[in-house]
Enzyme design. Structure first.
Site, short mmCIF file in Angstrom:
data_model
loop_
_atom_site.label_atom_id
_atom_site.label_comp_id
_atom_site.label_asym_id
_atom_site.label_seq_id
_atom_site.Cartn_x
_atom_site.Cartn_y
_atom_site.Cartn_z
N CYS A 187 6.34 -6.70 0.60
CA CYS A 187 5.47 -6.56 -0.58
C CYS A 187 5.50 -5.17 -1.19
O CYS A 187 5.21 -5.01 -2.37
CB CYS A 187 4.04 -6.94 -0.22
SG CYS A 187 3.33 -5.91 1.10
N TYR A 240 -5.28 -1.95 6.00
CA TYR A 240 -4.75 -2.39 7.29
C TYR A 240 -3.61 -1.50 7.72
O TYR A 240 -3.26 -0.55 7.04
CB TYR A 240 -4.31 -3.86 7.23
CG TYR A 240 -3.16 -4.16 6.32
CD1 TYR A 240 -1.86 -4.16 6.80
CD2 TYR A 240 -3.37 -4.47 4.98
CE1 TYR A 240 -0.80 -4.46 5.99
CE2 TYR A 240 -2.32 -4.76 4.15
CZ TYR A 240 -1.03 -4.76 4.65
OH TYR A 240 0.02 -5.06 3.82
N LEU A 285 -7.66 -8.45 1.02
CA LEU A 285 -6.88 -9.11 -0.02
C LEU A 285 -5.79 -8.18 -0.53
O LEU A 285 -6.06 -7.08 -0.99
CB LEU A 285 -7.79 -9.51 -1.19
CG LEU A 285 -7.12 -10.16 -2.40
CD1 LEU A 285 -6.51 -11.50 -2.01
CD2 LEU A 285 -8.13 -10.34 -3.52
N GLU A 286 -4.55 -8.61 -0.39
CA GLU A 286 -3.42 -7.85 -0.93
C GLU A 286 -2.71 -8.70 -1.97
O GLU A 286 -2.30 -9.82 -1.70
CB GLU A 286 -2.44 -7.47 0.18
CG GLU A 286 -1.21 -6.75 -0.34
CD GLU A 286 -0.14 -6.62 0.72
OE1 GLU A 286 1.01 -6.95 0.41
OE2 GLU A 286 -0.46 -6.20 1.83
N LEU A 287 -2.59 -8.17 -3.17
CA LEU A 287 -1.90 -8.87 -4.23
C LEU A 287 -0.49 -8.29 -4.40
O LEU A 287 -0.24 -7.14 -4.07
CB LEU A 287 -2.67 -8.73 -5.54
CG LEU A 287 -4.13 -9.20 -5.49
CD1 LEU A 287 -4.80 -8.99 -6.84
CD2 LEU A 287 -4.22 -10.66 -5.08
#
Length: 270
Positions: A48, A217, A13-15
């Site tokens: 991002c 990742y 999960l990347e916010l």
């Protein structure tokens, strides 16, 4: 994540978030401008971990603005819209969102837009207030606001008063300043005197309390994260006599043998 949890499927999960970039007075403004312009406007700012805003003194801002203009012109020419090296905004919804942000502060560089082409020029904003929309949400586009601070301590305070960023950047010829930014802040990842973590690091760590997501990742870590690591035990079909020690009933002799075997750290029970 909710959908994945129903099937016990692991996720990385990347916010999103606002990624600060502190520029100390003790550095070469053209080197900073080259690196910041490159990774701010790469893919029209739609990455991002791109630097979301600059923190610097008013004096450094005056030195940075012509350097940023020089870098933008060198990268994309006098007419960036005609450059094949500058991307476009992904869809009309995001274009409208970004064009509204151009009304924040004062446009020092760029500011042009073309709705039919979903084009927004590489833009730098100054005189920005921290309460304005451009400082309240992730920009995810080719717009770079500059906020003024009096030094590294004020920059650190500004950063720590907000949500922990996915990425944090610091530029200075002083290793002490860079180390202060690293040690006194918290972020998903950090770069000193460079950026574009998305391209240059082999792994982007996202885990930990307060960081922007979980898992990691890039490079080998991508392969590991999205692979199913299955435990495997391969035994020969024979040697059953050795296996009998595992089977009940557990006589006193068998228990003594097991205790003796477990007393050796290098022992492996079949």
């Amino acid at each position: 994540m909710t959908a994945a949890a129903k099937h016990l499927t692991p996720v990385t999960l990347e916010l999103g978030g606002k990624n600060p970039c502190y520029v100390d007075d003790d550095c070469d403004p053209q080197i900073v401008a080259n690196r910041v312009a490159f990774f701010r406007y790469f893919n029209a700012g739609q990455t991002c971990v791109a630097p979301d805003y600059l923190l610097c003194s008013p004096e450094m801002q005056e030195r940075l603005l012509p350097a940023l203009q020089s870098a933008i012109t060198r990268f994309y020419g006098d007419d960036p819209q005609s450059s094949s090296n500058l991307g476009r905004i992904i869809n009309q919804k995001q274009f409208q969102r970004l064009r509204a942000l151009l009304g924040c502060g004062r446009v020092a560089i760029g500011g042009q837009s073309d709705e039919c082409d979903r084009y927004i020029a590489p833009t730098v904003l100054v005189d920005v207030q921290e309460t304005e929309p451009v400082m309240q949400e992730e920009i995810f586009g080719p717009i770079l606001p500059i906020m003024n601070v009096r030094g590294v301590d004020e920059a650190i305070e500004f950063i720590n008063q907000r949500e922990k960023p996915l990425a944090l950047y610091a530029f200075s010829n002083s290793s002490q300043v860079v180390n202060q930014m690293l040690e006194r802040t918290s972020s998903g990842c950090f770069a000193g005197n460079d950026g574009f973590i998305y391209m240059t690091l082999t792994s982007l760590p996202l885990g930990g309390v307060g960081h922007s997501g979980m898992g990691q990742y890039h490079g080998k870590f991508t392969f590991d994260t999205f692979s199913h690591h299955r435990s495997c035990l391969l035994c020969p079909a024979g040697l059953e006599e050795l296996n009998k020690i595992r089977y009940p009933p557990y006589s006193d002799r068998v228990q003594q043998l097991v205790r003796w075997a477990l007393g050796f750290q290098s022992c492996t029970l079949l």
